[in-house]
Design an enzyme around this catalytic site. Sequence first.
Site, PDB file in Angstrom:
ATOM      1  N   ASP A  80      19.947 -13.184 -15.563  1.00 57.12           N
ATOM      2  CA  ASP A  80      18.668 -13.185 -16.123  1.00 57.12           C
ATOM      3  C   ASP A  80      17.656 -14.055 -15.283  1.00 57.12           C
ATOM      4  O   ASP A  80      16.426 -13.895 -15.461  1.00 57.12           O
ATOM      5  CB  ASP A  80      18.348 -13.503 -17.478  1.00 57.12           C
ATOM      6  CG  ASP A  80      18.569 -12.130 -18.289  1.00 57.12           C
ATOM      7  OD1 ASP A  80      19.056 -11.044 -17.692  1.00 57.12           O
ATOM      8  OD2 ASP A  80      18.519 -12.258 -19.615  1.00 57.12           O
ATOM      9  N   ASP A 100     -23.286   5.561   7.313  1.00 57.03           N
ATOM     10  CA  ASP A 100     -21.692   6.018   7.289  1.00 57.03           C
ATOM     11  C   ASP A 100     -21.611   6.095   5.851  1.00 57.03           C
ATOM     12  O   ASP A 100     -20.488   7.049   5.464  1.00 57.03           O
ATOM     13  CB  ASP A 100     -20.971   4.918   7.923  1.00 57.03           C
ATOM     14  CG  ASP A 100     -19.610   5.330   8.391  1.00 57.03           C
ATOM     15  OD1 ASP A 100     -19.677   6.724   8.621  1.00 57.03           O
ATOM     16  OD2 ASP A 100     -18.774   4.724   8.714  1.00 57.03           O
ATOM     17  N   GLY A 131      -8.569   9.600   4.220  1.00 57.04           N
ATOM     18  CA  GLY A 131      -8.385  10.718   3.539  1.00 57.04           C
ATOM     19  C   GLY A 131      -9.269  11.846   4.507  1.00 57.04           C
ATOM     20  O   GLY A 131      -8.628  13.069   4.622  1.00 57.04           O
ATOM     21  N   MET A 132     -10.550  11.551   4.834  1.00 56.39           N
ATOM     22  CA  MET A 132     -11.262  12.332   5.639  1.00 56.39           C
ATOM     23  C   MET A 132     -10.316  12.862   6.793  1.00 56.39           C
ATOM     24  O   MET A 132     -10.356  14.174   7.350  1.00 56.39           O
ATOM     25  CB  MET A 132     -12.341  11.939   5.878  1.00 56.39           C
ATOM     26  CG  MET A 132     -13.582  11.785   4.894  1.00 56.39           C
ATOM     27  SD  MET A 132     -14.326  13.190   4.835  1.00 56.39           S
ATOM     28  CE  MET A 132     -15.403  13.456   6.134  1.00 56.39           C
TER      29      MET A 132
END
Lengths: 510, 438
Positions: A36, A294, A429-430
Amino acid sequence: MKLAYWMYAGPAHIGTLRIASSFKNVHAIMHAPLGDDYFNVMRSMLERDRDFTPVTASIVDRHVLARGSQEKVINNIARKDKEEKPDLIVLTPTCTSSILQEDLSNFVKRASFESQADIILADVNHYRVNELEASDRTLEQIISFYLNKAKNDNSLKTHKTLKPSVNIIGVTSLGFHHHHDLVELKRLFEDLNIDVNQVLPDNTLVDNLKTLPQAWFNCVPYREIGLMSAKLLKKEFNMPFIDIAPIGLMNIETFAKEIQKILTKNNIFQDYTAYLDTQSKYISQSAWFSRSIDCQNLIGKTAVVFGDTTHAAAITKILHEEMGIHVIWSGTYCIHDSVWFKQEIEKYCDQVIITDDHELIGNLIAKTEPNAIFGTQMERHIGKRLNIPCGVISSPVHIQNFPLSYKPFIGYEGTNQIADLIYNSFTMGMEDHLLELFGGHDKIKNAVEPSSLENKNELFWSFEAQQELSRIPRFIRGKVKKNTEKFALDNNYSEINLNVMYEAKEKISG
Amino acid sequence: MTLNINQNFTFECETGNYHTFCPISCVSWLYQKIEDSFFLVIGTKTCGYFLQNAMGVMIFAEPRYAMAELEEGDISAQLNDYNELKRLCIQIKKDRNPSVIFWIGTCTTEIIKMDLEGIAPKLEAEIDIPIVVARANGLDYAFTQGEDTVLAAMSQRCPYKNKNLSSNTNAIHKPLIIFGSLPESISKQLTLELSKYNITISGWLPSAKYTELPVIQEGYYVVGVNPFLSRTATTLMRRRKTKLIGAPFPIGPDGTRAWIEKICSVFNIVPLGLEERENKIWNNLKDYLKLIKGKSVFFMGDNLLEISLARFLIRCGMTVYEIGIPYMDKRYQGAELALLQKTCKEMKIRVPKIVEKPDNYNQLDRIRDLQPDLVITGMAHANPLEARGINTKWSVEFTFASIHGFTNAKDILELVTRPLRRNTNLKSSHNSIFTNTY
């Protein structure tokens, strides 16, 4: 019983150990079975700690089960007292000890007669509280213990410091970017012309706790750990506290204004407005960044947020108010603090989610299809599966969340870091979408299997050998294939079977 | 034999205050080995937290394992264990449809005396999936012993008769079963190795699929590949009436040769060419041996592989200061201990002290005094020791790397020499980064 694969917050004793081991010269003894003490592994690995973690176990084994711990716990306490000479020993119950129902407080009492160190029993119930609640409670317990002690021997320091000062409460080991945040927090207070009286529990001696009342007010940067202590100090010494995380420009401003109010009440008139303006304009780049051309691309983008209350709330605000991103839903796994969370972010997102079930979160992400996720390591992996980028903004922690370079979330440098994190998640992502639209990058020749020595000699791979080859991890498969073929050619084998493969492995060194 | 060994060895037993993994960690490699299984760990958040962190990225790959997390109602028996387990197992059957569900009992199920062995057969009949119960808890066991409890339980499930009646009619010896979980490619290598001496393996425990567990009949021979499988060995002998071949373990070329020799001797086979095979392997290891010859090593002890590894490293020319080990079964490891003793004699070094249930604090004291060239230890001590200028190798890697057989001897030395090779690479490191306080 509950079927569970993953949990966002750990068990109670982890919280207690995080507090105890964050102080300087405090030792924790767990009443626990073998194995533990995994906490020590986590601290040594994740934080790359150079020192031995001041946590040992008083092992619960078959004998303890049959006859009770008897002298074992007391002996272990006495032994640590001699070996390490700590100021305080925190006896830490685990899930096992909470069902054994041994009289641990009696052990503590008996051990205190002999030992030089103070000894307390952490007051946490494994089945009622999680890691975060337990750490909040343990910190309060230790503070309360030493304030009482100081009261009793008249060493309590109650006169306020000459200059306005603050205690920072809740900076702990294994906290998400805590140590970077602390540097930034200290800088912020310096700019606001406020001294730091004590930082708790991070690297502090328990002896310093008696000076806590000298500060003018307390600061709790993370709601999860420290609120109970701040409330205690408010009750006992009428010390005001600020429970705002200075994460994001809006929060920093509210944070400073709150301090201003506290100072005003003490007849000190400070106006931070000019300071805040300059900082937002020149030190933090994030406000200008959001205005820059941007970032127009981010308008109309959607995101979801999940994490502990502090970070999920702060990031939701930043996304909505400071970067103009549509937050579809925002959630937390800190169920015990859901009222505050709802109030705080209701107006910044469509829906508030309170759950500690990662499958529910996974399904929600899949259903809502955001452009980006801001969550924990778990959401990062959900994102990977669904091909949605994810920025990690909250614990549970992972070794990647202990970067060597300076990466605070708090303060003005924090706003820069967060802006980068958010922006980078979306651009990636783009890019992905554009690539998909235009059918990907130019194809790389022979990307699948690295070239072998094919045209020189005819080498035949037996079926078993081919299967074996396919079992080898892809990133070294090519090398193994090439080496084996070279070996076969050198030794005039025409067929590569299992024997040849293993022989090659044995003979080729390095 | 045991007595004889005792006279030459120093066995010590300390306090048992040492770091090791909880035995439920065996789930992480067993679910991968047994492809049609599902492991249900019946325990608390503490168990879950350990598995979640210890398994690292594996946890995100939808593993065939889950926690049955006990809540307050389970502890105080307000909820009925049978109904609760039934509910969860039906869900597992629906979602994953495994061929077997393993119930891993934990400290908590021990303390509240949950009758898993009693519930399992009833539930098994009701939901029509085999349920195998293994008590792999931290009250009784350390780390790799978890696998031992699972295999001991599984050995009871091996069929007594072969359905197709077609197996090993052409073998020249009595059927041989090997026990111990190894990755597929390593078990292949060992099978191939034995086939060179006309030895056929009738089956492995565990097999790659639960539905393919080997037939075990009275009088079959069994041999272990790992030193931590003493309960499995006992179960196979007592319950399944098999004959245990007590051999050193096939770790290192010396161990592998001794293992094969012992099996051959039981079957009256002369292993022609085995010595040359071993020598060839040693020859291939020359570059590594140069690095470690004369260097000293200290085993803190946490996974029960320690005796075999120490024996191999002594043969490689290293000095071993201390062999820490969680639990020492002198009978099951008898042949391995004898080989260790023989190796020490031949290499002309003193037999190292074997410390059972070690005390990590005392060990750190000894390490400070001895300043060994290498400490094999758990992750809790590795970084702090490195910060004090002591080379360490993380012991858990030995349980996850391929270390069995002739072919993989190199992999062991690859691990052992890694910190030493790192030292030669990091020329720019200054001693000033180290601390002296312990």
